[in-house]
Write an enzyme that holds these catalytic residues in place. Sequence first.
Site, short mmCIF file in Angstrom:
data_model
loop_
_atom_site.label_atom_id
_atom_site.label_comp_id
_atom_site.label_asym_id
_atom_site.label_seq_id
_atom_site.Cartn_x
_atom_site.Cartn_y
_atom_site.Cartn_z
CD1 TRP A 1 -3.00 0.79 0.64
CD2 TRP A 1 -1.92 1.83 1.54
NE1 TRP A 1 -3.94 2.12 0.69
CE2 TRP A 1 -3.14 3.13 1.70
CE3 TRP A 1 -1.04 2.99 2.79
CZ2 TRP A 1 -3.43 4.50 1.80
CZ3 TRP A 1 -1.15 4.08 2.93
CH2 TRP A 1 -2.46 5.22 2.64
CD GLU B 1 -20.23 1.34 8.96
OE1 GLU B 1 -19.51 2.43 9.29
OE2 GLU B 1 -19.84 0.39 9.25
#
Length: 606
Positions: free
Chosen positions: A75, A479
């Site tokens: 990453w 969320e």
Amino acid sequence: MCGIVGYVGHRDCADVLMNGLSKLEYRGYDSAGIAVFENGEITVAKTKGRLADLENKMKEIGKPHGHAGIGHTRWATHGEPSDVNSHPHSGERVTIVHNGIIENYKKLKEFLIGQGRVFKSATDTEVVAQMLDYYYDGNPVEAIVKTMHELEGSFALGIVFQDFTDTIFAIRKESPLIVGVGENESFIASDVPAILKYTRNYYLLEPNEIAVLSPYCTKIYDLHYKKIDKELKTADWDMESAEKGGYEHYMLKEIHEQPTAIKTTITPRIVNGLPSLEECGITLDEMKNFNQIFVVACGTAMHAGIVGKYVIEKLAKVPVIVDIASEFRYRDPIVTKDDLVIIISQSGETADSLAAMRLAKSLGAKTLAIVNVKGSSIAREADMLIYTHAGPEIAVASTKAYMVQIAVMYLFAFKLAYAKGMIDKEECKRLTELLQQTPNLIETILEDKTYEQYVAASLVTADSLLYIGRGLDYALSMEGSLKLKEISYIHSESYAAGELKHGTISLISEGTPVIAVATQSKLIEKTVSNIKEVKARGAKVTMVCRESFGDDSDIADYCIKVPDIDDILMPMLAVVPLQLVAYYASVLRGNDVDKPRNLAKSVTVE
Ligand code: F6R
């Protein structure tokens, strides 16, 4: 961030490394690479892209064959994703893979360039390879120790030295690393699933410990070259639970695992019908006397904290402040020794959450970690600990971990409210019993997912949408919105429904999708008024409400109904359709559901 693996033993090393990396791709997938001793020489194969790209590349250039080596899935932090910036990185006689960040790499690079060394990549990692090479004088451990003293930042390193063709070396500071032990073979890995195919036995490497691995023996030293005896751990996660189990994606599998995850998490913590949290080391007296509570976390885990805030404040009447960890750590928070700081984290390795916890401890507060990954840094450093038992969560988008985080917040809130005398024993038992009913109710939601697919299909072409709600529904809409945007790449925002008319409602025009979470019976009329306000301006509304809501035909365009339960527990049920809508939107858009772009599962950099 990034995943590293290493192997030495009797198997084909490249195969073992590739298998291990496939279990770590959730940590990053900007590039992949391996280095294997082949006929006494270190042979590197690496490429920008995913493991599949590396497989393809090795079909062209040939796969290195040998019995010792290291591997990496990246990453990107320093240097764009490219072939040259891919790991492994090499000095003249040393090759390494790295997870973490070397903060003082510029200074070290200048020094090494001054010594005549030439750099190929833009990474901080290459500086470590060159530094090891600079100090290497035939003794690898000595070179590692000297290099360690130079490095600032967080790292876990897998290292091979040209002169030691059947040995791999490893060291960590901050970033996680385990050492797997099999029969006449040894492994290193950033996370346990990477070794499960071969062994369940492993050591947890502590900061500043050096592992020296050969097929027949694994030795661990401190920085003074003193041998350390460590406890050999056994993983209780099996391969099966770390695999997809017949589902198309890990995310869908993990959504379906939620009922089991809740049961596994709460059942051992309910005694005689009441929550029991003694295992975490928190006494009733302590619990009663906290002045205020902070909940500090990132992303989805922080959203679980917001649900916790509503529930704790409502039931226990203790003020709760929810903070984003990266803000908390730099805003000089007013935290005292009379406060409790709860850190929520699936991975237990999130750099900002870990730093926030350390800050809270330094300010004298008691810290309680709610963590999924056993033995992770946050779990080890917290004063008190409650493990969630979600099992391995592989999909980058968190679902089952969120579910068990809120389940633990409920147990905590019930216990605290009872301890403070804000609810009596009967009410505490009633709420606990309701919590125990949620797994079965979620099973019924999961029996038929066609309506969520239908709703997802209605919004896949949207550029942007809004999630609205009030109270706990607002907490949940945050969320829902995050889940949708991170995997579908459709822009979305969550808004307190009552706040829309103070500006944001101007975004609504003909056809703008709005998802209204409307499960809180005490607020339902107000939320319905807000739904009508957006509908009047052209919004296409999906309402998530209770089965008992009644006729919805003149209120919303689509209506997803979930079983009825007490208002306070509705988030446990209503989050499921929100997860499913996000999942199907991502599938319909042809995205890589389990590995959304630019993201990684474990964010170990700040
Ligand atoms: C989103 C998601 C992230 C994590 C966040 C914190 O689906 O998973 O927002 O919740 O990166 O990670 P942990 O819980 O490992 O600290």
